[in-house]
Design an enzyme around this catalytic site. Structure first.
Site, mmCIF file in Angstrom:
data_model
loop_
_atom_site.group_PDB
_atom_site.id
_atom_site.type_symbol
_atom_site.label_atom_id
_atom_site.label_comp_id
_atom_site.label_asym_id
_atom_site.label_seq_id
_atom_site.Cartn_x
_atom_site.Cartn_y
_atom_site.Cartn_z
ATOM 1 N N GLU A 110 63.530 46.509 35.838
ATOM 2 C CA GLU A 110 62.801 46.179 34.610
ATOM 3 C C GLU A 110 62.995 47.290 33.585
ATOM 4 O O GLU A 110 63.027 48.468 33.927
ATOM 5 C CB GLU A 110 61.313 46.005 34.935
ATOM 6 C CG GLU A 110 60.465 45.535 33.771
ATOM 7 C CD GLU A 110 59.032 45.235 34.207
ATOM 8 O OE1 GLU A 110 58.129 45.344 33.351
ATOM 9 O OE2 GLU A 110 58.809 44.919 35.405
ATOM 10 N N ASP A 112 61.251 48.264 29.861
ATOM 11 C CA ASP A 112 60.049 47.874 29.100
ATOM 12 C C ASP A 112 59.911 48.531 27.750
ATOM 13 O O ASP A 112 60.041 49.753 27.626
ATOM 14 C CB ASP A 112 58.780 48.314 29.862
ATOM 15 C CG ASP A 112 58.490 47.482 31.077
ATOM 16 O OD1 ASP A 112 59.056 46.393 31.204
ATOM 17 O OD2 ASP A 112 57.680 47.936 31.899
ATOM 18 N N GLU A 114 56.373 48.294 25.575
ATOM 19 C CA GLU A 114 55.023 47.752 25.474
ATOM 20 C C GLU A 114 54.343 48.425 24.287
ATOM 21 O O GLU A 114 54.312 49.655 24.196
ATOM 22 C CB GLU A 114 54.225 47.997 26.756
ATOM 23 C CG GLU A 114 54.714 47.157 27.931
ATOM 24 C CD GLU A 114 53.844 47.339 29.165
ATOM 25 O OE1 GLU A 114 53.261 46.343 29.619
ATOM 26 O OE2 GLU A 114 53.749 48.482 29.652
#
Length: 297
Positions: A110, A112, A114
């Site tokens: 993953e 990311d 955010e």
């Protein structure tokens, strides 16, 4: 190149003609958006995620009942992914707008972005992380040098065999290099799909959970446009990039040149607010190996 003449106009028309000719002769300067109906699926939210403007705009909304999200139709094994996002304005405390690549399974990879909501007037925090084989804990956080709610800005991932680079408006803010030669896992074997969601995380998102979501401000809305994916599409176990050929995929071998290394350092010196590689309290027995290798390299 064509020439336009207007004898009665004298020179008055000439600057406008130059601008017109410049625009039509340089297509690379014109942003050509894809169609979001063709690129993504709204996957949850019971109508809170919407594709609008004939496929040119997507909005995600959050209220006290539910958030919403979408995902790319394609999976990629390496890629250069761009999307323009306008974040939730005003008092967005407690909300998170997530924008990330993720593989499937229990030992997932993953990458990311955010965006952690804020009290009105406070800066957004950009939270980044990299997971390999189900393990993350590689957080770096940044403030932005602009208001990300006023206009659309471009957030990008470059993921190739050499490194992962996070970009904001074309400026690198973080690099995670392939250090497999030192025994450090790197995301390279699992195809990933792009996801985005808007959800409530007031147990941790704003000041460690101290500031809760003010539902009187709902619905909260984030907007998305101009999704672009130059990637190796993964289908039925086969990559569209044959043998990682770089002849038509320059991003597959793209590195950070000296100019972009300087731009990266500028962001990290001026806008980084957390780096797991310097968190002595969290790692009293020594930093993760990739932090040590980075320092020595």
């Amino acid at each position: 190149m064509a020439y336009l003449f207007c004898a009665p106009c004298g020179n008055a028309l000439f600057p406008f003609v130059l601008v017109f000719l410049f625009l039509i002769s340089t297509p690379s300067m014109v942003a050509i958006a894809g169609n979001l109906y063709q690129d993504v699926d709204v996957t949850w939210g019971d109508g809170r995620g919407k594709i609008l403007s004939n496929g040119q705009l997507l909005t995600l909304s959050l209220d006290s009942a539910s958030g919403s999200g979408f995902q790319s139709k394609n999976q990629y094994l390496y890629g250069k992914i761009d999307m323009q996002i306008k974040l939730v304005p005003g008092n967005s405390a407690g909300t998170v707008t997530a924008y990330y690549l993720r593989s499937e399974g229990s030992s997932w990879d993953e990458i990311d972005f955010e965006f952690l909501g804020n009290l009105s007037g406070d800066p957004y925090i950009v939270h980044t992380n990299v997971y390999t084989q189900g393990k993350g804990d590689r957080e770096q956080q940044f403030y932005l040098w602009f208001d990300p709610t006023a206009h659309f800005h471009t957030y990008s991932f470059l993921w190739n065999p050499a490194h992962v680079v996070f970009y904001v408006d074309g400026r690198p803010i973080r690099e995670y290099r392939n250090l497999e030669s030192f025994g450090i896992p790197y995301p390279k074997n699992q195809p990933m799909r792009l996801y985005s969601s808007l959800w409530n995380a007031d147990d941790w998102a704003t000041r460690g959970g101290a500031v809760k979501t003010d539902w009187s401000q709902a619905p909260f809305t984030a907007s998305f446009q101009n999704f672009r994916a130059n990637g190796c599409v993964w289908s039925n176990g086969v990559s569209s990039c044959k043998s990682n050929s770089t002849s038509h995929n320059a991003w597959l071998s793209q590195q950070l040149d000296s100019h972009n290394q300087k731009r990266l350092k500028w962001v990290q010196m001026n806008y980084m607010i957390y780096n797991y590689c310097t968190d002595v309290k969290r790692f009293p027995q020594g930093f993760p190996m990739e932090c040590t290798v980075r320092t020595k390299s």
